[in-house]
Motif scaffolding. Structure first.
Motif, PDB file in Angstrom:
ATOM      1  N   LYS A 276      72.376 -14.113  29.356  1.00  0.00           N
ATOM      2  CA  LYS A 276      73.239 -14.527  28.244  1.00  0.00           C
ATOM      3  C   LYS A 276      72.647 -15.718  27.492  1.00  0.00           C
ATOM      4  CE  LYS A 276      76.747 -11.638  29.007  1.00  0.00           C
ATOM      5  NZ  LYS A 276      77.166 -10.615  28.036  1.00  0.00           N
ATOM      6  N   THR A 277      73.439 -16.239  26.540  1.00  0.00           N
ATOM      7  CA  THR A 277      73.006 -17.381  25.734  1.00  0.00           C
ATOM      8  C   THR A 277      72.800 -18.621  26.585  1.00  0.00           C
ATOM      9  OG1 THR A 277      74.074 -16.571  23.720  1.00  0.00           O
ATOM     10  CG2 THR A 277      73.722 -18.942  23.888  1.00  0.00           C
ATOM     11  N   VAL A 278      73.725 -18.870  27.508  1.00  0.00           N
ATOM     12  CA  VAL A 278      73.634 -20.071  28.339  1.00  0.00           C
ATOM     13  C   VAL A 278      72.353 -20.068  29.156  1.00  0.00           C
ATOM     14  CG1 VAL A 278      74.692 -21.335  30.232  1.00  0.00           C
ATOM     15  CG2 VAL A 278      76.120 -20.403  28.425  1.00  0.00           C
ATOM     16  N   GLY A 279      72.042 -18.933  29.752  1.00  0.00           N
ATOM     17  CA  GLY A 279      70.823 -18.843  30.552  1.00  0.00           C
ATOM     18  C   GLY A 279      69.575 -19.088  29.722  1.00  0.00           C
ATOM     19  N   GLY A 285      65.625 -25.647  27.832  1.00  0.00           N
ATOM     20  CA  GLY A 285      65.707 -27.047  28.255  1.00  0.00           C
ATOM     21  C   GLY A 285      64.757 -27.349  29.398  1.00  0.00           C
ATOM     22  N   ALA A 286      64.675 -26.427  30.368  1.00  0.00           N
ATOM     23  CA  ALA A 286      63.780 -26.628  31.520  1.00  0.00           C
ATOM     24  C   ALA A 286      62.316 -26.614  31.081  1.00  0.00           C
ATOM     25  CB  ALA A 286      64.034 -25.547  32.562  1.00  0.00           C
ATOM     26  N   LEU A 287      61.967 -25.703  30.163  1.00  0.00           N
ATOM     27  CA  LEU A 287      60.590 -25.638  29.669  1.00  0.00           C
ATOM     28  C   LEU A 287      60.211 -26.923  28.936  1.00  0.00           C
ATOM     29  CD1 LEU A 287      60.464 -21.973  28.285  1.00  0.00           C
ATOM     30  CD2 LEU A 287      59.170 -22.873  30.227  1.00  0.00           C
ATOM     31  N   LEU A 288      61.116 -27.397  28.083  1.00  0.00           N
ATOM     32  CA  LEU A 288      60.830 -28.616  27.324  1.00  0.00           C
ATOM     33  C   LEU A 288      60.672 -29.823  28.240  1.00  0.00           C
ATOM     34  CD1 LEU A 288      63.249 -28.116  24.298  1.00  0.00           C
ATOM     35  CD2 LEU A 288      60.752 -27.966  24.266  1.00  0.00           C
ATOM     36  N   LYS A 289      61.478 -29.875  29.286  1.00  0.00           N
ATOM     37  CA  LYS A 289      61.371 -30.998  30.225  1.00  0.00           C
ATOM     38  C   LYS A 289      60.029 -30.974  30.931  1.00  0.00           C
ATOM     39  CE  LYS A 289      63.939 -33.555  33.678  1.00  0.00           C
ATOM     40  NZ  LYS A 289      65.245 -33.725  34.340  1.00  0.00           N
ATOM     41  N   VAL A 304      60.831 -24.693  18.766  1.00  0.00           N
ATOM     42  CA  VAL A 304      61.784 -23.766  19.382  1.00  0.00           C
ATOM     43  C   VAL A 304      62.358 -22.921  18.255  1.00  0.00           C
ATOM     44  CG1 VAL A 304      63.952 -23.535  20.628  1.00  0.00           C
ATOM     45  CG2 VAL A 304      62.357 -25.367  21.236  1.00  0.00           C
ATOM     46  N   VAL A 305      62.120 -21.627  18.328  1.00  0.00           N
ATOM     47  CA  VAL A 305      62.572 -20.710  17.281  1.00  0.00           C
ATOM     48  C   VAL A 305      63.701 -19.853  17.846  1.00  0.00           C
ATOM     49  CG1 VAL A 305      61.894 -18.879  15.688  1.00  0.00           C
ATOM     50  CG2 VAL A 305      60.260 -20.679  16.293  1.00  0.00           C
ATOM     51  N   LEU A 306      64.874 -19.976  17.250  1.00  0.00           N
ATOM     52  CA  LEU A 306      66.053 -19.269  17.747  1.00  0.00           C
ATOM     53  C   LEU A 306      66.232 -17.949  17.005  1.00  0.00           C
ATOM     54  CD1 LEU A 306      68.565 -22.266  17.986  1.00  0.00           C
ATOM     55  CD2 LEU A 306      67.027 -21.376  19.743  1.00  0.00           C
ATOM     56  N   GLY A 307      66.141 -16.859  17.762  1.00  0.00           N
ATOM     57  CA  GLY A 307      66.376 -15.555  17.137  1.00  0.00           C
ATOM     58  C   GLY A 307      67.824 -15.369  16.752  1.00  0.00           C
ATOM     59  N   ASP A 308      68.719 -16.049  17.457  1.00  0.00           N
ATOM     60  CA  ASP A 308      70.155 -15.972  17.187  1.00  0.00           C
ATOM     61  C   ASP A 308      70.651 -17.371  16.845  1.00  0.00           C
ATOM     62  OD1 ASP A 308      72.864 -15.582  17.086  1.00  0.00           O
ATOM     63  OD2 ASP A 308      73.076 -14.862  19.145  1.00  0.00           O
ATOM     64  N   GLU A 309      71.150 -17.546  15.621  1.00  0.00           N
ATOM     65  CA  GLU A 309      71.581 -18.872  15.170  1.00  0.00           C
ATOM     66  C   GLU A 309      72.757 -19.406  15.973  1.00  0.00           C
ATOM     67  OE1 GLU A 309      74.496 -17.239  11.576  1.00  0.00           O
ATOM     68  OE2 GLU A 309      72.581 -18.166  11.092  1.00  0.00           O
ATOM     69  N   GLN A 311      72.900 -19.764  18.972  1.00  0.00           N
ATOM     70  CA  GLN A 311      72.406 -20.487  20.148  1.00  0.00           C
ATOM     71  C   GLN A 311      72.185 -21.979  19.878  1.00  0.00           C
ATOM     72  OE1 GLN A 311      68.836 -18.338  21.166  1.00  0.00           O
ATOM     73  NE2 GLN A 311      69.928 -16.827  22.400  1.00  0.00           N
ATOM     74  N   LEU A 312      72.322 -22.406  18.624  1.00  0.00           N
ATOM     75  CA  LEU A 312      71.968 -23.780  18.282  1.00  0.00           C
ATOM     76  C   LEU A 312      72.830 -24.815  19.007  1.00  0.00           C
ATOM     77  CD1 LEU A 312      70.333 -25.822  16.738  1.00  0.00           C
ATOM     78  CD2 LEU A 312      71.828 -25.478  14.755  1.00  0.00           C
ATOM     79  N   LEU A 313      74.158 -24.671  18.942  1.00  0.00           N
ATOM     80  CA  LEU A 313      75.021 -25.661  19.597  1.00  0.00           C
ATOM     81  C   LEU A 313      74.802 -25.709  21.110  1.00  0.00           C
ATOM     82  CD1 LEU A 313      78.586 -25.821  17.980  1.00  0.00           C
ATOM     83  CD2 LEU A 313      76.896 -27.628  18.220  1.00  0.00           C
ATOM     84  N   PRO A 314      74.782 -24.553  21.793  1.00  0.00           N
ATOM     85  CA  PRO A 314      74.501 -24.613  23.237  1.00  0.00           C
ATOM     86  C   PRO A 314      73.146 -25.245  23.544  1.00  0.00           C
ATOM     87  CG  PRO A 314      75.377 -22.452  22.649  1.00  0.00           C
ATOM     88  CD  PRO A 314      75.123 -23.176  21.366  1.00  0.00           C
ATOM     89  N   LEU A 315      72.156 -24.983  22.675  1.00  0.00           N
ATOM     90  CA  LEU A 315      70.827 -25.558  22.910  1.00  0.00           C
ATOM     91  C   LEU A 315      70.866 -27.078  22.807  1.00  0.00           C
ATOM     92  CD1 LEU A 315      67.774 -25.362  23.311  1.00  0.00           C
ATOM     93  CD2 LEU A 315      67.539 -25.095  20.832  1.00  0.00           C
ATOM     94  N   LEU A 316      71.577 -27.615  21.825  1.00  0.00           N
ATOM     95  CA  LEU A 316      71.636 -29.065  21.644  1.00  0.00           C
ATOM     96  C   LEU A 316      72.244 -29.743  22.867  1.00  0.00           C
ATOM     97  CD1 LEU A 316      72.736 -29.341  17.901  1.00  0.00           C
ATOM     98  CD2 LEU A 316      70.448 -29.499  18.865  1.00  0.00           C
TER      99      LEU A 316
END
Length: 921
Positions: A276-279, A285-289, A304-309, A311-316
């Motif tokens: 899912k989106t959360v995963g 986040g783990a890759l960036l760390k 970071v290129v988001l195929g689905d817009e 996902q932006l808030l969860p990513l932040l």
């Protein structure tokens, strides 16, 4: 890594071009910043910056038409529609808008590709005429109206474009058509050199404009394409550029620039599946760390290129705290902001202009996260008490006065939320804007902690101001329904832009924002079918075959656009992380994208596959257990003095921990509003109805005339008790009406069976109805009194034999009131709880000398009255079909039962036996 833009600047410097007399045209504004950076790094002398504009800005200047946004275009089209449609056939704006946006998109497409509108619309009209061909000489009114719509499309188009051009404005398609018309005049009055950089999928108008400039030696085109895609005739990444190279006359005599050969360079490509989106965002986040910690790459050269817009808030919320500089180039869609759902709830509450509000709508608004910060402690308590009041009184619908009465300290907020909007858009917008200001006032007290929320609020404030302006300008915005439609349209096109340093830090962007930009490390998420690429979508009135015939883009071309952008991201990158959703979901991508499989089939690069597994520790299920302290035993003694009921003892058998919570701690389940009549409500109605009907005949021999009198009173008595137990609930329609009719049918069937018994010569005498009873148990081992209590539905005699009856509104089978082994009574709640209840009633009645032994005890189940009127308790001497049943409850029966009861109570009071949870299947 040398970026595409750096390659271009190097080439142009080597050719000695006059930058100050040049125009650089790029696919978007974002790329212009990176182009300026490349210029500043490579130019050695000081000069004025060349003109750098986006393709849309160039076309707008060329067309001499001001671009309108989607909402303004929609309003202009509605004005056109009203002008050329008779008043009798004119649809309201909300009906019109349901199809108009699709038609406008078709108009834009036709203009961008310079299609002759007469050819298309005449063809469409002919197709629809054939589709509705009929042997009937006269067409129905419906068919006439339908065909008339298609016949009017050409008129709509012509009048609409004329209206826009006469006002000096235009939608994007009209701008392109006018730009082509003006290109000759532009060339005559312009001697600047034009550089078209990084374009891929051009519409027909763009092709003509660029080719005209090329033919006059006023332009150069630099394609960002790799030789691998250009030479492979089957690869969609080169679909458009190959076509231009083959078909444009200019390239028969000029070099095709710039073709790179970067895709075959060594690359570390990892394909990661996440749930899912959360995963996916957690994996990012783990890759960036890891990248930041190990210094394996510079995050300023990471995207970071988001195929689905979405996902932006969860990513932040999943980014590592160590990353200080972030630049977000994609806007957050306003419809994804939590505040949007709040106003949608508010509009849905008021758009029907009902006098009463549905309780779930009211609670959803009061409990919305956007309002939580503005409540004082007193207001929060009042709201919680009001919600409990709703449940307690079973209020499904109520008006504004009920709300304002119970939440008096928040009068200003309650007025803005629930005072009727009177189907008045002016009042609605005033209330919405007031709510924005009310929330802003509270958040401003600690603005540093609410910067993001305040930016969201400001965007909504501008939206409501925009709507106020539109409402003042256009008289047809005259209802909440129309206003709500406009609100949703604005939400779809508006976004919240984030401020940041565009050339510094980690870059977060959408697929289209990545055009012309190159990064050493690229993380791409949402690489699933239906997301990247988007899949087959056909929101158009123009059929697929007509589009093919007229060279209009179809899903094939749109897939090629996504393919180009995906592979262009990979061309110069060294480290590539492709993340997809492993959880099949039809709505948001059901399987890994075909791009992943294509990379594997190409065989150029080795792909490392892995799955991102959440770091979740699976703990063994720990059953809850509560030890019996001295205080707890004292509480149990108090409970014993008040009295155990058969149901409370049965609840202990079912699950001791539930007994502890409900009987000892007195913690009950949260009461919910009964929208549909619950089983316990139906049971209460049935019990009270029969009690009222039979009460006049207690002590008498039941006769046929008594039952016939009861038949006449069924409707009234059942309705009376429904009103009592269902409070203000409505049972005149829907499922509740069905439940009401079921209750009446249950009572009718019950009386019918009773009447059959009387006609068969049975002598029935009602002794007691709904009889409360209490007895004291003698258990020497405890040394304090134990009371049993209960309410027995019916005690009667049949042919002078005593009988105990318990009513059940649910279905009960005969096997549930039969036992073989006495210990089963306290070991199998599901099967023997009803037998336990009947025996408890018999024991209490015998102890109080109300009945004489032997006695029968049974259940009347309203759901299976047709099988057996009374399901009698019986003791079987062995299991199986050969068992001998003894239906009589005798002294020996009650003695055996008492031993089971005594052991159960001793277990409850045994300090060595904890209240331990049972796993209920």
């Amino acid at each position: 890594m040398k970026s595409f833009l750096h390659e271009i600047i190097e080439k142009l410097i080597s050719e000695g071009i006059d930058f100050q007399n040049s125009v650089f045209i790029l696919p978007n504004k974002r790329a212009g910043l990176f182009l300026k950076q490349a210029l500043s790094k490579q130019l050695k002398q000081t000069l004025f910056s060349p003109e750098i504009i986006s393709s849309q800005e160039f076309v707008t200047n060329l067309s001499e038409l001001k671009e309108l946004n989607n909402i303004d275009v929609l309003f202009k089209f509605y004005e056109t529609y009203c002008e050329i449609t008779s008043s009798e056939q004119t649809e309201s704006f909300d009906q019109f808008s349901s199809w108009a946006q699709i038609l406008i998109n078709d108009f834009i497409e036709l203009d961008r590709y310079l299609i002759d509108p007469n050819k298309i619309f005449d063809y469409l009209s002919a197709i629809k005429e054939i589709d509705h061909w009929s042997v009937e000489p006269n067409k129905t009114e419906h068919v006439k109206n339908y065909l008339q719509f298609w016949n009017h499309l050409k008129t709509y188009y012509t009048h609409f474009n004329h209206k826009l051009t006469s006002e000096g404005v235009g939608h994007q398609g009209l701008q392109y058509r006018e730009a082509v018309n003006n290109i000759e005049n532009y060339i005559e009055n312009n001697n600047k050199q034009h550089f078209f950089i990084g374009f891929n999928a051009l519409n027909k108008a763009e092709e003509i404009i660029i080719q005209e400039l090329l033919s006059q030696n006023l332009a150069k085109v630099f394609w960002d394409i790799d030789i691998h895609f250009l030479d492979n005739n089957h690869h969609d990444a080169g679909f458009f550029v190959r076509k231009y190279k083959e078909k444009w006359p200019y390239f028969r005599t000029h070099l095709f620039e710039i073709v790179s050969n970067n895709f075959r360079n060594n690359k570390n490509i990892q394909v990661i599946g996440a749930i899912k989106t959360v995963g996916q965002v957690k994996q990012i986040g783990a890759l960036l760390k890891d990248l930041y910690t190990n210094n394996a790459t510079n995050l300023e050269n990471t995207a970071v290129v988001l195929g689905d817009e979405q996902q932006l808030l969860p990513l932040l919320n999943s980014l590592p705290t160590e990353i200080e500089h972030i630049n977000i180039t994609m806007g957050l869609p306003l419809k994804s902001v939590p505040l949007s759902s709040f106003f949608e709830l508010l509009f849905n509450l008021h758009k029907s202009n009902n006098e009463k509000y549905y309780y779930k709508d009211v609670i959803a608004i009061l409990n919305h996260s956007s309002l939580k910060p503005i409540y004082s402690k007193i207001q929060a308590v009042e709201i919680e008490n009001f919600i409990q009041y709703i449940s307690k009184n079973n209020l499904s619908y109520f008006d504004y006065d009920v709300i304002s009465k119970h939440i008096a300290t928040a009068a200003k907020i309650i007025d803005a939320l629930f005072c009727s909007w009177e189907n008045n858009p002016v009042l609605a917008l005033k209330n919405c804007r007031n709510m924005v200001l009310e929330i802003q006032t509270v958040l401003n007290k600690n603005s540093s902690a609410h910067l993001v929320e305040l930016s969201f609020l400001y965007k909504f404030y501008t939206i409501f101001n925009k709507l106020i302006g539109l409402q003042e300008q256009f008289s047809f915005i005259n209802s909440i329904q129309i206003l709500f439609g406009l609100y949703k349209e604005l939400l779809n096109i508006e976004s919240v832009d984030f401020k940041g340093e565009p050339l510094k830090g980690l870059q977060i962007m959408g697929v289209l924002e990545s055009r012309l930009l190159d990064f050493e490390t690229v993380i791409i998420s949402g690489v699933n079918e239906g997301v990247l690429p988007a899949g087959k979508q056909h929101n158009s009135f123009i059929p697929f075959d007509v589009k093919l015939e007229n060279l209009l883009p179809t899903f094939k071309e749109k897939d090629a656009i996504y393919t180009y952008h995906f592979y262009r991201l990979l061309q110069r990158a060294k480290n590539i992380y492709i993340i997809y959703n492993t959880d099949p979901d039809v709505l948001s991508g059901g399987e890994p994208s075909r791009f992943i499989k294509q990379l594997e089939i190409d065989g150029i690069h080795h792909l490392t596959h892995s799955l991102s597994i959440p770091n979740a520790q699976i703990k063994a299920v720990e059953l809850k257990s509560v030890s019996k302290t001295a205080t707890l035993l004292d509480d149990l003694k108090d409970l014993a003095i008040k009295g155990f009921s058969p149901s409370s003892l049965s609840s202990y058998v079912r699950n001791p921990i539930d007994f502890y919570y409900s009987k000892v701690l007195n913690i009950n389940e949260y009461d919910e509003v009964e929208e549909t009549i619950a089983a316990n409500t139906l049971g209460n109605v049935l019990h009270k109805t029969l009690e009222e009907m039979y009460k006049p005949y207690v002590g008498e021999i039941l006769e046929e005339k008594h039952i016939k009198t009861m038949f006449k009173s069924i409707d009234g008595i059942v309705a009376k008790h429904f009103k009592t137990y269902f409070y203000d609930g409505n049972f005149t329609s829907g499922k509740n009406l069905i439940s009401f009719e079921v209750a009446k049918r249950y009572i009718y069937n019950f009386l019918q069976r009773e009447l059959e018994q009387i006609k068969a010569g049975r002598i029935i005498v009602i002794k007691e109805l709904e009889k409360p009873i209490q007895v004291t148990l003698d258990i020497p081992e405890l040394g304090f009194p134990i009371h049993l209590k209960g309410v027995i539905d019916r005690i009667d005699t049949v042919d002078n034999d005593w009988r105990i009856i318990d009513y059940k509104s649910g279905k009960v089978n005969q096997s549930e009131v039969e036992i073989v082994n006495w210990e089963d009574l306290t070991s199998d709640y599901k099967k023997y709880s009803k037998s336990f209840q009947l025996l408890t009633y018999a024991y209490m009645l015998h102890q109080t000398n109300v009945i004489q032994l032997p006695v029968n005890a049974g259940i009347i189940s309203f759901k299976n009255l047709q099988d057996n009127f009374v399901l009698n308790f019986s003791k079987k001497n062995k299991a199986g079909n050969g068992a001998v049943k003894d239906p009589k409850i005798t002294t020996e029966t009650l003695d055996a039962y008492f031993e089971v009861l005594k052991n159960l109570i001793l277990e409850i009071f045994n300090p060595e036996i904890d209240f331990t949870e049972k796993i209920i299947e």
